[in-house]
Design a protein around this motif. Structure first.
Motif, short mmCIF file in Angstrom:
data_model
loop_
_atom_site.label_atom_id
_atom_site.label_comp_id
_atom_site.label_asym_id
_atom_site.label_seq_id
_atom_site.Cartn_x
_atom_site.Cartn_y
_atom_site.Cartn_z
N ARG A 195 12.77 1.24 -7.07
CA ARG A 195 12.72 2.42 -8.12
C ARG A 195 11.71 2.07 -9.34
O ARG A 195 11.42 3.04 -9.95
CB ARG A 195 14.16 2.62 -8.84
CG ARG A 195 15.26 3.30 -7.79
CD ARG A 195 16.20 3.70 -8.62
NE ARG A 195 17.17 4.63 -7.93
CZ ARG A 195 17.10 5.97 -7.64
NH1 ARG A 195 16.04 6.37 -7.93
NH2 ARG A 195 17.79 6.57 -6.73
N THR A 196 11.19 0.84 -9.25
CA THR A 196 10.02 0.54 -10.11
C THR A 196 8.64 1.17 -9.74
O THR A 196 7.78 1.17 -10.40
CB THR A 196 10.27 -0.98 -10.62
OG1 THR A 196 9.78 -1.56 -9.59
CG2 THR A 196 11.34 -1.34 -11.30
N VAL A 197 8.69 1.37 -8.46
CA VAL A 197 7.39 1.84 -7.70
C VAL A 197 7.68 3.12 -7.06
O VAL A 197 8.51 3.57 -6.34
CB VAL A 197 7.08 0.96 -6.54
CG1 VAL A 197 5.85 1.26 -5.87
CG2 VAL A 197 6.87 -0.58 -6.86
N PRO A 198 7.11 4.26 -7.63
CA PRO A 198 7.33 5.69 -7.37
C PRO A 198 7.10 5.79 -5.95
O PRO A 198 6.10 5.66 -5.39
CB PRO A 198 6.24 6.41 -8.27
CG PRO A 198 5.72 5.46 -9.20
CD PRO A 198 5.95 3.88 -8.93
N GLY A 199 8.17 6.34 -5.34
CA GLY A 199 8.20 6.93 -3.98
C GLY A 199 8.33 5.61 -2.92
O GLY A 199 8.42 5.66 -1.75
N ALA A 200 8.73 4.43 -3.59
CA ALA A 200 8.84 3.24 -2.51
C ALA A 200 10.01 3.47 -1.79
O ALA A 200 11.20 3.74 -2.24
CB ALA A 200 8.56 2.11 -3.35
N ALA A 201 9.94 3.17 -0.42
CA ALA A 201 11.00 3.32 0.36
C ALA A 201 11.65 1.61 0.74
O ALA A 201 12.66 1.67 0.96
CB ALA A 201 10.86 3.88 1.75
N ALA A 202 10.51 0.89 0.88
CA ALA A 202 10.95 -0.54 1.04
C ALA A 202 9.75 -1.53 0.36
O ALA A 202 8.54 -1.18 0.29
CB ALA A 202 11.04 -0.86 2.78
#
Length: 381
Positions: A195-202
């Motif tokens: 959640r600290t990286v916008p749009g990150a799934a993994a």
């Protein structure tokens, strides 16, 4: 999963008689209810904030700051938020916090009238919010657990292990759509939360030896392969804490293409480390000849160097190597090279003659020039 959210948002819209919008706690749009003639709203009452959220899939920083000052991140009950034209919020809002086990995972928004807070929200509507919160919590846990599967897919030599990792990733993300893979290098901090990286799934850490390692891999779902702006936004977040470079591979449309995308992202990061003007964020498509050179192993004690060029790469001859690279970068044009290096032409000619003496290469020969140029570029990697 998106269909589930849409059905639940439509259910809330029906219960409250107004179009609802669902965003996650980072204010990214998930689903929205449509305006209709029975909702009490028409095209003259459309709010620009809601319209922008639907069109761009997220809210502005100003709008987010205005909403959050009313305590929505910790609220346990509906919150009424008045209009604020200065922040672009022309209509009041009713915010229904979407919670699960005491944690806010998102917000359901409804436009409110100008005559103060609306009446009590039915318990049935809050029950629907609780169901949404459970779905968002399950999704967040699934994303948080995808890092090890991504690491296995990118690094395992076992076909069975890679197949199992691919199945786990596909089971959560789906195998259709567009994906971008980022490489942040070198990465010496702990692995951040998704959640600290916008749009990150993994996210996962690869302890790769060499000047560009260890490396952080970030997998993103993007709306379209033609738009890498979400990848650049995520890259900006990765640059802030640790100051690495970030390479971005070409978008892929299938998860089984991720190993290739990782090689591209890693190559782009290596190129940005070697040539700072390419970074700090470099796309694979924009690194030119380094796309070919990056297929070579990382430089290091065991990195092969052509014997003719080896003497030139010794520290004592660093200035000669820089001169030769500049000369070849300038397509062999002496005037341009001398200007770029801010030296006299006679100084340039003297240095080039020393290069030929050291290497035994003829700088008037195309193949010798190609060998020298590629060797110098490869040494940077």
């Amino acid at each position: 999963m998106k269909g589930d959210y849409q059905e639940l948002v439509d259910e809330i819209s029906a219960l409250l008689g107004a179009p609802a919008t669902l965003e996650d706690r980072d204010f990214r749009l998930i689903a929205f209810g449509a305006h209709d003639s029975g909702s009490g709203f028409d095209e003259t009452t459309l709010d620009p904030v809601r319209t922008r959220s639907i069109l761009t899939r997220r809210s502005t920083a100003e709008v987010r700051a205005w909403f959050e000052k009313f305590g929505i991140a910790t609220a346990e009950a509906p919150v009424h938020i008045p209009a604020d034209p200065a922040a672009g919020v022309l209509r009041g809002r009713l915010c229904l916090p979407v919670r699960h086990r005491g944690v806010v995972h998102g917000y359901v928004w409804l436009l409110a009238g100008d005559d103060g807070p609306p009446g009590p929200v039915p318990a049935s509507a809050m029950a629907v919010c609780a169901r949404i919160g459970e779905l968002l919590a399950d999704e967040a846990r699934a994303r948080a657990d995808l890092g090890p599967h991504l690491l296995t897919l990118l690094t395992s030599e076992s076909a069975d292990s890679r197949a199992a990792a691919l199945a786990a990733l596909g089971g959560t993300l789906g195998d259709s759509g567009a994906y971008a893979l980022l490489c942040a290098a070198p990465w010496t901090d702990p692995v951040p939360g998704v959640r600290t990286v916008p749009g990150a799934a993994a996210l996962c850490l690869l302890p790769v030896p060499g000047p560009a390692g260890p490396r952080l891999a970030a997998l993103l779902r993007i709306r379209t392969a033609a738009d890498l702006s979400p990848a650049h936004q995520a890259a900006a977040n990765l640059l802030a804490p640790a100051g690495p470079v970030v390479g971005i591979g070409d978008p892929v449309r299938s998860l089984d293409e991720l190993p290739g995308a990782w090689r591209e992202a890693s190559a782009a990061a290596r190129a940005a480390l070697a040539r700072p003007h390419l970074g700090p964020v470099a796309e694979w498509s924009g690194i030119g000849p380094y796309r070919l050179l990056a297929a070579l192993p990382d430089s290091g004690p065991g990195h092969p160097v052509d014997p003719a060029v080896r003497p030139l790469l010794e520290p004592a001859h660093a200035e000669l190597a820089r001169t030769a690279e500049a000369f070849l970068d300038c397509a062999g044009q002496a005037g341009r090279t001398a200007s770029a290096l801010n030296i006299h032409r006679q100084t340039l000619y003297y240095r080039l003659s020393r290069v030929e003496q050291l290497t035994g290469l003829d700088l008037h020969d195309g193949e010798d020039r190609l060998l020298l140029h590629m060797s110098l570029k490869a040494a940077r990697l």
